[in-house]
Motif scaffolding. Structure first.
Motif, PDB file in Angstrom:
ATOM      1  N   UNK A 315       0.802  -1.224   0.000  1.00  0.00           N
ATOM      2  CA  UNK A 315       0.000   0.000   0.000  1.00  0.00           C
ATOM      3  C   UNK A 315       0.833   1.271   0.000  1.00  0.00           C
ATOM      4  N   UNK A 316       1.917   1.297   0.779  1.00  0.00           N
ATOM      5  CA  UNK A 316       2.666   2.533   0.996  1.00  0.00           C
ATOM      6  C   UNK A 316       3.652   2.757  -0.153  1.00  0.00           C
ATOM      7  N   UNK A 317       3.106   3.160  -1.283  1.00  0.00           N
ATOM      8  CA  UNK A 317       3.898   3.276  -2.501  1.00  0.00           C
ATOM      9  C   UNK A 317       3.246   4.276  -3.434  1.00  0.00           C
ATOM     10  N   UNK A 318       4.054   4.921  -4.259  1.00  0.00           N
ATOM     11  CA  UNK A 318       3.492   5.823  -5.269  1.00  0.00           C
ATOM     12  C   UNK A 318       2.780   5.044  -6.366  1.00  0.00           C
ATOM     13  N   UNK A 319       2.918   3.719  -6.344  1.00  0.00           N
ATOM     14  CA  UNK A 319       2.163   2.848  -7.256  1.00  0.00           C
ATOM     15  C   UNK A 319       1.332   1.854  -6.459  1.00  0.00           C
ATOM     16  N   UNK A 598       8.596   2.649 -11.849  1.00  0.00           N
ATOM     17  CA  UNK A 598       9.522   2.675 -10.723  1.00  0.00           C
ATOM     18  C   UNK A 598       9.083   3.714  -9.696  1.00  0.00           C
ATOM     19  N   UNK A 599       9.573   3.609  -8.460  1.00  0.00           N
ATOM     20  CA  UNK A 599       9.290   4.646  -7.466  1.00  0.00           C
ATOM     21  C   UNK A 599       9.703   6.030  -7.976  1.00  0.00           C
ATOM     22  N   UNK A 608      22.561   7.415  -2.003  1.00  0.00           N
ATOM     23  CA  UNK A 608      22.721   6.164  -2.746  1.00  0.00           C
ATOM     24  C   UNK A 608      21.986   4.952  -2.180  1.00  0.00           C
ATOM     25  N   UNK A 609      21.309   5.098  -1.041  1.00  0.00           N
ATOM     26  CA  UNK A 609      20.647   3.971  -0.393  1.00  0.00           C
ATOM     27  C   UNK A 609      19.135   4.174  -0.387  1.00  0.00           C
ATOM     28  N   UNK A 610      18.393   3.068  -0.404  1.00  0.00           N
ATOM     29  CA  UNK A 610      16.932   3.117  -0.379  1.00  0.00           C
ATOM     30  C   UNK A 610      16.432   2.861   1.038  1.00  0.00           C
ATOM     31  N   UNK A 611      15.692   3.822   1.588  1.00  0.00           N
ATOM     32  CA  UNK A 611      15.124   3.681   2.926  1.00  0.00           C
ATOM     33  C   UNK A 611      13.773   2.992   2.877  1.00  0.00           C
ATOM     34  N   UNK A 612      13.627   1.974   3.706  1.00  0.00           N
ATOM     35  CA  UNK A 612      12.360   1.293   3.942  1.00  0.00           C
ATOM     36  C   UNK A 612      12.001   1.526   5.406  1.00  0.00           C
ATOM     37  N   UNK A 613      10.741   1.785   5.696  1.00  0.00           N
ATOM     38  CA  UNK A 613      10.319   2.014   7.079  1.00  0.00           C
ATOM     39  C   UNK A 613       9.241   1.013   7.467  1.00  0.00           C
ATOM     40  N   UNK A 614       9.077   0.797   8.763  1.00  0.00           N
ATOM     41  CA  UNK A 614       8.041  -0.130   9.216  1.00  0.00           C
ATOM     42  C   UNK A 614       8.053  -0.298  10.722  1.00  0.00           C
ATOM     43  N   UNK A 713      -1.782   7.803  -0.977  1.00  0.00           N
ATOM     44  CA  UNK A 713      -0.961   7.193   0.072  1.00  0.00           C
ATOM     45  C   UNK A 713       0.520   7.477  -0.180  1.00  0.00           C
ATOM     46  N   UNK A 714       1.256   7.853   0.860  1.00  0.00           N
ATOM     47  CA  UNK A 714       2.663   8.212   0.677  1.00  0.00           C
ATOM     48  C   UNK A 714       3.573   7.002   0.426  1.00  0.00           C
ATOM     49  N   UNK A 715       4.731   7.315  -0.132  1.00  0.00           N
ATOM     50  CA  UNK A 715       5.723   6.294  -0.482  1.00  0.00           C
ATOM     51  C   UNK A 715       6.700   6.102   0.691  1.00  0.00           C
ATOM     52  N   UNK A 716       6.223   5.429   1.732  1.00  0.00           N
ATOM     53  CA  UNK A 716       7.048   5.201   2.918  1.00  0.00           C
ATOM     54  C   UNK A 716       8.137   4.158   2.705  1.00  0.00           C
ATOM     55  N   UNK A 717       8.044   3.379   1.661  1.00  0.00           N
ATOM     56  CA  UNK A 717       8.946   2.237   1.493  1.00  0.00           C
ATOM     57  C   UNK A 717      10.106   2.508   0.543  1.00  0.00           C
ATOM     58  N   UNK A 718      10.230   3.728   0.042  1.00  0.00           N
ATOM     59  CA  UNK A 718      11.295   3.975  -0.936  1.00  0.00           C
ATOM     60  C   UNK A 718      11.678   5.450  -0.939  1.00  0.00           C
ATOM     61  N   UNK A 719      12.635   5.806  -0.087  1.00  0.00           N
ATOM     62  CA  UNK A 719      13.192   7.154  -0.060  1.00  0.00           C
ATOM     63  C   UNK A 719      14.709   7.075  -0.196  1.00  0.00           C
ATOM     64  N   UNK A 720      15.314   7.791  -1.141  1.00  0.00           N
ATOM     65  CA  UNK A 720      16.781   7.790  -1.246  1.00  0.00           C
ATOM     66  C   UNK A 720      17.412   8.501  -0.038  1.00  0.00           C
ATOM     67  N   UNK A 721      18.388   7.852   0.586  1.00  0.00           N
ATOM     68  CA  UNK A 721      19.051   8.416   1.765  1.00  0.00           C
ATOM     69  C   UNK A 721      20.556   8.178   1.683  1.00  0.00           C
TER      70      UNK A 721
END
Length: 918
Positions: A315-319, A598-599, A608-614, A713-721
């Motif tokens: 669910x928590x995705x731009x797609x 893609x996100x 360079x890293x992809x942040x996933x939250x949960x 719904x926001x993209x909580x599972x894919x933020x570049x960090x």
């Protein structure tokens, strides 16, 4: 504040008033039944309700610890208004009059869309109903959104596109009847452990039942899976489009069902075939082994009774909405819906996200599952409410709402039962927005939250155990949440606060006598038919209308739709679509063409890293409730960033040390961890920590504000960090019976213990003299205090203990490294009425003298069993299975969420035993 008193003995109970009340858990959307017994000493004993069909008596550790969270420490008990010199107590009349005057002025000058409500899946259905009625039918704006936007709105949008209505087609029993359960984007073992244990028990009874887990991380859920697909974050649509193409190609379809009960199949298949017809290409995009992909596709094709259960990872995705529909497409192509043991299933995150959806709690919905964009639906609701106006267009969704507040378009906002400064993406923007808002009102049970610090008016609401109403769980089951505690201070039910405010605004239609009256109106609306527009809907609980107050009080859990037939007999449905009829006007389900994308934000050289939250196992949301429970504090005590060891080496950070994680939107500090389940190029950070529990650990500040174009719904599972070392000169921890002020410390985390608070600290300054510094930090200014200390100035090591009446009152340990004494051992000393000489020696030495005194980090929170205890039992008694560990120590014998960890410990310990024997 002194923490030495028993935190559970919080409310006096009249003699003879001990009673047991059946209610519903305050946490996730499983909706477990709970029995709460208020004891004569004021404590509350919690147990699972064996009569509730959701859990049949089982509770996870969070539910089991609810009794530890009902204390009045930190509660908001009276209305308060912010003045130049800070908050001051006022009467309810003063607070509501001030609010109503400002709302009227704003509406008169700027129109109804200049005010807004931001509410929560923590509200009861009755609260949600009254709030929605106020905004859409009386203010005339749809600017009411909810934190459910952050977790379930993509599932809602996907269901509506496919089925014509927000309809969950199956029930929990189907998880036990399925021959294969696919869990995607859900660490179910930790986040919904009661459901997961139902699956585990079903597999034990039917060993042929398969469990497939699709998750970029190797989580606790994966430990018990037959197959794990660690797909690249954001590639879910590729995976399921590939499955749709595969099922069509091999003929695993239901042509008659497709022809008679669906539309849009050809377009959906054509979209899937564009990029996903070749399994090898799909495997490459998803970054998984083609053999594993083929195994999954073949198993899905061969297993008619398959459930695909999904949660935040989808669910928590731009797609997110497309991901949901890609999953549903794969069930429609084979007609795998409406029958036992099959179908798509959204696992809800909050206790009443479903109830909020029923009453139209989202900005783009109307009450009773009607559509805001349809004039005939608006007419039905307005006629039923007899309201003066009706919102005619969708309102601002969560992220858009706070952006509009910052832009000055929304002048007044009322926030209820949620903490957006922690939970929303780009959380620092939320702070900026509220700082500019002319009127911020917060209804809450706690006084100090990140959001409340920005509020002009604070309103005390009832909490779990005090409020009375209903919630609806993930399987459409309505359950009663009953009060068993008196209302504290001047706190009121949310529906009552809203109704009083509406009356001050001059609105009729809010003269509800009690929660039962609100429920009755909600139930009547669900079956209401306007003579000019007969609008059939699957959502119908009209058979529950007209209940007496006694009948409402004793209402048993029931799944909607709940209807009466011509003979007056009440019927409830466990499953939907058994007749192949859906809620679209033509009665057909719709395949939705889902083009993979893609996100929105890709990694780059700077990030360079992809942040996933949960979530983590023993905490929930922003810890407003779970943070009060000592039982829940030990398993994961502080925020962390899980990173692959090779990535850690590349970026110059080390396990156990602190790191700063930053994105284009914000930054935070967390402790580096190598959990073993994270892929190269990704990091994981939990969502729970806030400004009251840590100095700088709000992960929401990092998360990008991109949203799904359909669901919002926001993209909580894919933020570049990026991740960098957070350099400090010293580490420390404190256990104290009194609260401390740590404003001068560079980094801190507060953890609630039993009769004490634990603080993990780190500093960038140089401490010239440890003794005076420690005494000042702990507030020990008596030169004659019983103060034991040890210092190695050369090594930078210091430890001290403050003893009062032979009991440990405070202790502090300082080191240039993180390797310091066991917190579990020290915590056990706070439970002693008197320190022994051996205890004092151990405190000075910095380690327990007695064998077995250090139980190690908590593994089983339900029974308080530590890792060292488990390892010792395995070695001493030659234990070989989890069942043997449970029989010996009870660990794993309640909710089962620690079973995967016990399984790991067994493997590791027995390997060490074998190596020692060799």
């Amino acid at each position: 504040m002194n923490l030495s008193q028993d935190r559970l003995a919080i409310r006096p109970t009249p003699a003879g008033a001990v009673r047991t009340v059946r209610t519903t858990c305050a946490y996730c959307g499983v909706g477990c039944g709970v029995t709460a017994t208020q004891q004569a000493d004021g404590t509350v004993a919690i147990a699972g309700d064996p009569l509730h069909p959701a859990n049949l008596g089982r509770l996870c550790v969070k539910g089991s610890a609810l009794g530890e969270t009902v204390g009045l420490e930190g509660r908001l008990l009276y209305p308060q208004v912010r003045a130049a010199d800070g908050l001051r107590r006022v009467s309810w009349d003063q607070a509501l009059d001030q609010m109503a005057a400002k709302w009227r002025a704003v509406i008169d000058q700027h129109g109804p869309d200049a005010v807004a409500l931001y509410v929560s899946g923590q509200l009861l259905t009755e609260d949600y109903y009254v709030a929605n009625k106020l905004m859409k039918g009386y203010v005339g704006s749809a600017n009411i959104d909810t934190n459910s936007r952050l977790c379930m709105s993509s599932a809602v949008a996907g269901y509506k596109r496919a089925f014509g209505e927000d309809l969950v087609p199956l029930c929990y029993e189907d998880l036990e009847l399925a021959d294969m359960v696919v869990l995607i984007g859900s660490n179910t073992a930790w986040c919904h452990p009661i459901l997961f244990q139902r699956i585990v028990k079903a597999r034990e009874a039917r060993p042929g039942m398969k469990l497939v887990v699709i998750d970029p991380r190797r989580t606790a859920t994966c430990e018990l899976a037959d197959l794990h697909l660690p797909i690249k974050p954001g590639t879910d649509v590729w995976l399921f489009n590939g499955l749709l193409s595969y099922l069509s190609r091999i003929g695993a379809t239901a042509p008659d069902f497709i022809a008679q009960h669906t539309s849009g199949f050809e377009a959906a298949l054509a979209a899937a075939d564009v990029d996903c017809a070749d399994p090898l290409a799909v495997a490459k995009v998803c970054r998984i082994d083609p053999v594993l992909l083929t195994e999954f596709y073949e198993a899905f094709a061969a297993t008619a009774r398959t459930i695909t259960a999904y949660s935040m990872g989808v669910n928590q995705s731009s797609a997110g909405t497309d991901k949901v529909n890609a999953i549903i497409n794969c069930h429609l192509i084979g007609g795998r819906i409406g029958q036992p043991g099959m179908g798509p299933f959204s696992i809800t995150g909050q206790p009443n996200a479903m109830g909020g959806r029923e009453v139209g709690g989202l900005a783009n919905m109307l009450a009773a599952h009607m559509d805001l964009e349809r004039a005939d639906h608006r007419q039905v609701v307005q006629t039923f409410w007899d309201s003066p106006v009706m919102a005619e267009k969708g309102g601002l969704k969560a992220v858009d709402l706070f952006q509009a507040i910052e832009a000055g378009k929304v002048k007044a906002v009322w926030i209820m039962a949620t903490n957006p400064l922690v939970s929303l993406p780009d959380a620092d923007q939320v702070r900026r927005a509220l700082a500019k808002c002319e009127l911020v009102v917060a209804s809450d049970i706690m006084h100090d939250t990140d959001t409340n610090a920005c509020a002009h008016v604070l309103l005390p609401a009832l909490g779990w155990g005090e409020k009375d109403g209903t919630v609806t769980n993930s399987e459409r089951r309505i359950s009663r949440q009953r009060a068993f505690l008196p209302a504290p201070g001047e706190a009121l039910a949310d529906w009552k606060i809203i109704a009083r405010f509406a009356q001050r605004m001059g609105y009729a239609g809010f003269e509800f006598a009690d929660a039962a009256a609100v429920f009755d109106e909600h139930a009547r609306l669900s079956g209401f038919r306007n003579h000019a527009a007969d609008i059939p809907r699957a959502f119908d609980m009209s058979a529950l209308a007209g209940l007496s107050r006694t009948a409402y009080e004793h209402l048993e859990p029931v799944q909607w739709p709940v209807r009466r037939d011509a003979a007056g007999v009440v019927h409830s449905a466990a499953r939907l679509f058994a007749d192949g009829r859906f809620a679209h006007g033509d009665g057909k389900a719709r395949f939705i063409a889902t083009a993979p994308r893609a996100p929105a934000n890709a990694v780059c050289e700077d990030y360079p890293l992809t942040l996933n939250t949960g979530r983590v196992r023993d905490q929930w949301h922003t810890m407003t409730r779970t943070g009060k429970a000592p039982t829940l504090a030990d398993h994961v005590a502080e925020s962390f960033v899980d990173i692959h060891p090779q990535d850690a080496l590349l970026h110059g950070v080390r396990e156990g040390e602190l790191a700063r994680i930053s994105s284009a939107w914000g930054a935070m500090v967390a402790r580096v961890q190598h959990g073993g389940g994270i892929a190269r190029g990704s990091v994981f950070i939990p969502i729970h920590w806030n400004g009251q529990t840590a100095s700088d650990a709000r992960v929401g500040a990092l998360v990008n504000p991109v949203v799904d174009p359909v669901s919002g719904e926001p993209e909580f599972k894919h933020t570049p960090v990026r991740i960098d070392q957070f350099r400090v000169n010293w580490h420390s921890f404190i256990l104290s019976r009194t609260e401390l002020n740590l404003d001068s410390v560079a980094h801190w985390t507060r953890i609630q213990g039993k009769a004490f608070a634990r603080y993990e600290l780190a500093g960038r300054n140089t401490i010239a003299d440890f003794g005076p510094w420690a005494r000042a930090l702990l507030g020990v200014d008596d030169p004659d205090a019983d103060w034991l200390e040890y210092e190695d100035r050369t090594a930078g090591v210091y430890r001290a203990v403050h003893v009062v009446d032979d009991r440990i009152a405070q202790c502090i340990f300082v080191s240039p490294r993180q390797d310091m004494p066991s917190r579990a051992w020290l915590a056990s000393l706070f439970g002693k009425d008197q320190l022994s000489d051996i205890d004092r020696v151990g405190l000075l030495v910095g380690a327990p003298v007695e064998k077995g005194a250090d139980t190690g980090p908590t593994v089983c929170s339900c029974f308080g069993v530590g890792r060292n205890t488990i390892c010792t039992a395995i070695a001493d008694q030659d234990l070989e299975t989890v069942a043997q560990v449970t029989a010996c120590l009870k660990a794993g014998g309640n909710c089962g969420s620690c079973v995967p960890e016990i399984k790991k410990i067994l493997v590791q310990t027995r390997a060490e035993m074998a190596e020692a024997r060799a």
